[in-house]
Design an enzyme around this catalytic site. Structure first.
Site, PDB file in Angstrom:
ATOM      1  CB  CYS A 156      -0.878   0.070   1.130  1.00 60.68           C
ATOM      2  SG  CYS A 156      -2.398  -1.130   0.962  1.00 60.68           S
TER       3      CYS A 156
HETATM    4  N1  COA Z   1     -20.131  -8.560   8.523  1.00 60.08           N
HETATM    5  C1  COA Z   1     -20.714  -9.064   9.723  1.00 60.08           C
HETATM    6  N2  COA Z   1     -19.936  -9.326  10.890  1.00 60.08           N
HETATM    7  C2  COA Z   1     -18.479  -9.272  10.520  1.00 60.08           C
HETATM    8  C3  COA Z   1     -17.821  -9.238   9.283  1.00 60.08           C
HETATM    9  C4  COA Z   1     -18.963  -8.844   8.179  1.00 60.08           C
HETATM   10  N3  COA Z   1     -18.500  -8.729   6.840  1.00 60.08           N
HETATM   11  N4  COA Z   1     -16.484  -9.203   9.222  1.00 60.08           N
HETATM   12  C5  COA Z   1     -16.392  -9.465  10.593  1.00 60.08           C
HETATM   13  N5  COA Z   1     -17.434  -9.600  11.580  1.00 60.08           N
HETATM   14  C6  COA Z   1     -17.552  -9.529  12.769  1.00 60.08           C
HETATM   15  C7  COA Z   1     -16.400 -10.373  13.384  1.00 60.08           C
HETATM   16  O1  COA Z   1     -16.557 -12.098  13.095  1.00 60.08           O
HETATM   17  C8  COA Z   1     -16.278 -10.046  14.966  1.00 60.08           C
HETATM   18  O2  COA Z   1     -17.241 -10.850  15.640  1.00 60.08           O
HETATM   19  P1  COA Z   1     -16.972 -11.389  17.261  1.00 60.08           P
HETATM   20  O3  COA Z   1     -16.987  -9.877  17.769  1.00 60.08           O
HETATM   21  O4  COA Z   1     -18.235 -12.128  17.347  1.00 60.08           O
HETATM   22  O5  COA Z   1     -15.741 -12.007  16.888  1.00 60.08           O
HETATM   23  C9  COA Z   1     -16.984  -8.571  14.729  1.00 60.08           C
HETATM   24  O6  COA Z   1     -17.657  -8.492  13.545  1.00 60.08           O
HETATM   25  C10 COA Z   1     -15.637  -7.833  14.528  1.00 60.08           C
HETATM   26  O7  COA Z   1     -14.721  -7.913  13.893  1.00 60.08           O
HETATM   27  P2  COA Z   1     -13.347  -7.409  13.880  1.00 60.08           P
HETATM   28  O8  COA Z   1     -12.348  -7.995  12.605  1.00 60.08           O
HETATM   29  O9  COA Z   1     -12.684  -7.220  14.949  1.00 60.08           O
HETATM   30  O10 COA Z   1     -13.791  -6.107  12.815  1.00 60.08           O
HETATM   31  P3  COA Z   1     -12.899  -4.589  13.140  1.00 60.08           P
HETATM   32  O11 COA Z   1     -13.867  -3.728  13.756  1.00 60.08           O
HETATM   33  O12 COA Z   1     -11.468  -4.860  13.547  1.00 60.08           O
HETATM   34  O13 COA Z   1     -13.073  -4.035  11.624  1.00 60.08           O
HETATM   35  C11 COA Z   1     -11.376  -3.889   9.623  1.00 60.08           C
HETATM   36  C12 COA Z   1     -12.473  -4.848  10.626  1.00 60.08           C
HETATM   37  C13 COA Z   1     -10.735  -4.867   8.704  1.00 60.08           C
HETATM   38  C14 COA Z   1     -12.270  -2.899   8.925  1.00 60.08           C
HETATM   39  C15 COA Z   1     -10.330  -3.407  10.623  1.00 60.08           C
HETATM   40  O14 COA Z   1      -9.852  -4.208  11.522  1.00 60.08           O
HETATM   41  C16 COA Z   1      -9.419  -2.598   9.891  1.00 60.08           C
HETATM   42  O15 COA Z   1      -9.496  -1.593   9.082  1.00 60.08           O
HETATM   43  N6  COA Z   1      -8.162  -3.009  10.126  1.00 60.08           N
HETATM   44  C17 COA Z   1      -6.675  -2.622   9.465  1.00 60.08           C
HETATM   45  C18 COA Z   1      -6.998  -1.581   8.234  1.00 60.08           C
HETATM   46  C19 COA Z   1      -7.067  -2.297   7.075  1.00 60.08           C
HETATM   47  O16 COA Z   1      -8.067  -2.665   6.532  1.00 60.08           O
HETATM   48  N7  COA Z   1      -5.850  -2.664   6.321  1.00 60.08           N
HETATM   49  C20 COA Z   1      -5.868  -3.235   4.999  1.00 60.08           C
HETATM   50  C21 COA Z   1      -4.348  -3.139   4.612  1.00 60.08           C
HETATM   51  S1  COA Z   1      -3.666  -1.707   4.581  1.00 60.08           S
END
Ligand code: COA
Length: 372
Positions: A156
């Site tokens: 990225c």
């Molecule tokens: N729909 C519904 N629920 C979902 C889901 C989806 N598509 N994806 C994950 N969930 C659930 C998970 O299973 C988890 O459930 P649990 O609490 O029962 O375990 C819950 O939602 C939270 O998941 P989590 O992965 O902790 O979500 P998050 O708030 O961390 O958001 C990202 C996920 C990817 C948006 C976030 O972690 C992020 O932005 N990360 C880094 C940035 C990035 O994207 N980098 C890419 C490379 S530069």
């Protein structure tokens, strides 16, 4: 020493879009098929049921509303879940070169330049469609550019690392005019069958034209740039040329597509980026209040809000830290350049801004620019 400047940018936008709702319908149909196919193991407790995805979660967790892709039919087909891209003959332009060419031509047209006036092409992206010859050299030929060209992959952060490389060469006099181009077909490496990440990415290509300040009447002087890296396995893709040498290398393995520990990335990358930008500003004597705008990497809205607050020391005003991720999703290296392309017309001479990208590696790159 010559002073480098960004004199134009160009964006190629793919033909297809996918909204969150469309994506979720396809994913849920795939999950239902998977659960039906594995009903016995799920009932026996040896396999977990695949849960549904949700548009509300995607928007709340990321800020993303839709994404552009090179082909939506394959991605939205529950029996496939990845794009259909035509096999091209070796003597016709590759798909990355074609996307890149469009972005480069837009940038050149804005600056009133031709491809023949360019003597460096850097194709900086997260994935290359083949090992060799370099995609950049194909783009160089399609543009009718001279000099030399090479590929570069810093995930990225590829755009800012490419800008630093090109700007340094212009400073030193080894090249006169460079195109840094970022064709990103993220739909090819995304695991569309994994609800934790299936919403993250979109396709696009951006191009940045860099010239000597003296060669162009207006643009953005590249005041300084900084690049930093720190190894992490929390964003990883194990696909590579040794794949077939491994015992199960050709199997449909999860680790052959994009993988991340989203929460850890979030927690680890934010302090890294904030410290990097702060150090860059301190090191060059530019106060944060001199920055009219931050053009940040476009991965996650909450992440960008946090960085904006930390760098500026207050909540950013509307327009100080524009997001394009709601329309494009995370376009890997291209995101900060799309933001720059869309939100830099209103700068008056002397006003400054900062382009910053970050991601796998980990890697962070920042570029301080000043309108002239
Ligand atoms: N729909 C519904 N629920 C979902 C889901 C989806 N598509 N994806 C994950 N969930 C659930 C998970 O299973 C988890 O459930 P649990 O609490 O029962 O375990 C819950 O939602 C939270 O998941 P989590 O992965 O902790 O979500 P998050 O708030 O961390 O958001 C990202 C996920 C990817 C948006 C976030 O972690 C992020 O932005 N990360 C880094 C940035 C990035 O994207 N980098 C890419 C490379 S530069």
């Amino acid at each position: 020493m010559h002073q480098p400047a960004i004199t134009a940018t160009g964006v190629f936008v793919p033909p297809d879009t996918i909204s969150n709702d469309e994506l979720v319908v396809a994913f849920n149909a795939y999950a239902d098929r998977f659960n039906a196919e594995h009903a016995a193991e799920i009932a026996a407790g040896t396999l977990a049921e695949m849960p549904h995805s949700s548009s509300e979660f995607i928007h709340k967790a990321s800020g993303i509303e839709s994404r552009y892709v090179m082909d939506r039919t394959g991605v939205l087909d529950p029996a496939r879940m990845y794009p259909h891209l035509r096999q091209r003959a070796d003597d016709e332009p590759g798909i990355m070169a074609e996307m890149a060419l469009d972005a480069c031509e837009k940038a050149l047209a804005k600056a009133g330049r031709t491809g023949a006036e360019v003597d460096l092409v850097i194709c900086a992206a997260s994935n290359m469609e083949r090992a060799y010859p370099a995609v950049a050299i194909e783009i160089q030929q399609l543009l009718g550019a001279g000099g030399f060209a090479f590929d570069m992959n810093v995930a990225c952060s590829s755009a800012t690392f490419g800008i630093q490389a090109a700007a340094d060469m212009i400073r030193a006099g080894s090249v006169r005019r460079a195109l840094v181009v970022n064709p990103e077909i993220t739909s090819g490496h995304l695991e569309w069958r994994d609800r934790d990440c299936h919403f993250i990415f979109g396709d696009v290509a951006t191009a940045t034209l860099i010239e000597r300040v003296d060669d162009a009447q207006s643009g953005f002087v590249i005041r300084s740039s900084r690049c930093g890296t720190e190894f992490s396995n929390h964003i990883r893709n194990n696909n590579g040329f040794l794949r077939r040498t491994r015992p199960d290398g050709m199997a449909d393995r999860r680790d052959m597509q994009f993988m991340q520990e989203g929460r850890k990335v979030f927690k680890e990358v934010l302090p890294l980026v904030c410290a990097h930008i702060q150090h860059h500003l301190d090191d060059t004597g530019v106060a944060a209040n001199r920055l009219k705008r931050l053009w940040l990497h476009q991965a996650n809205k909450t992440m960008n809000d946090f960085i904006g607050r930390k760098v500026l020391g207050r909540d950013p005003e509307p327009g100080e830290q524009p997001n394009i991720l709601q329309e494009f999703a995370n376009t890997s290296s291209a995101g900060s350049i799309i933001a720059f392309d869309r939100f830099s017309e209103d700068f008056a001479p002397g006003e400054m801004g900062l382009i910053c990208s970050f991601g796998a590696g980990y890697s962070v790159g920042s570029v301080i620019v000043e309108k002239y």
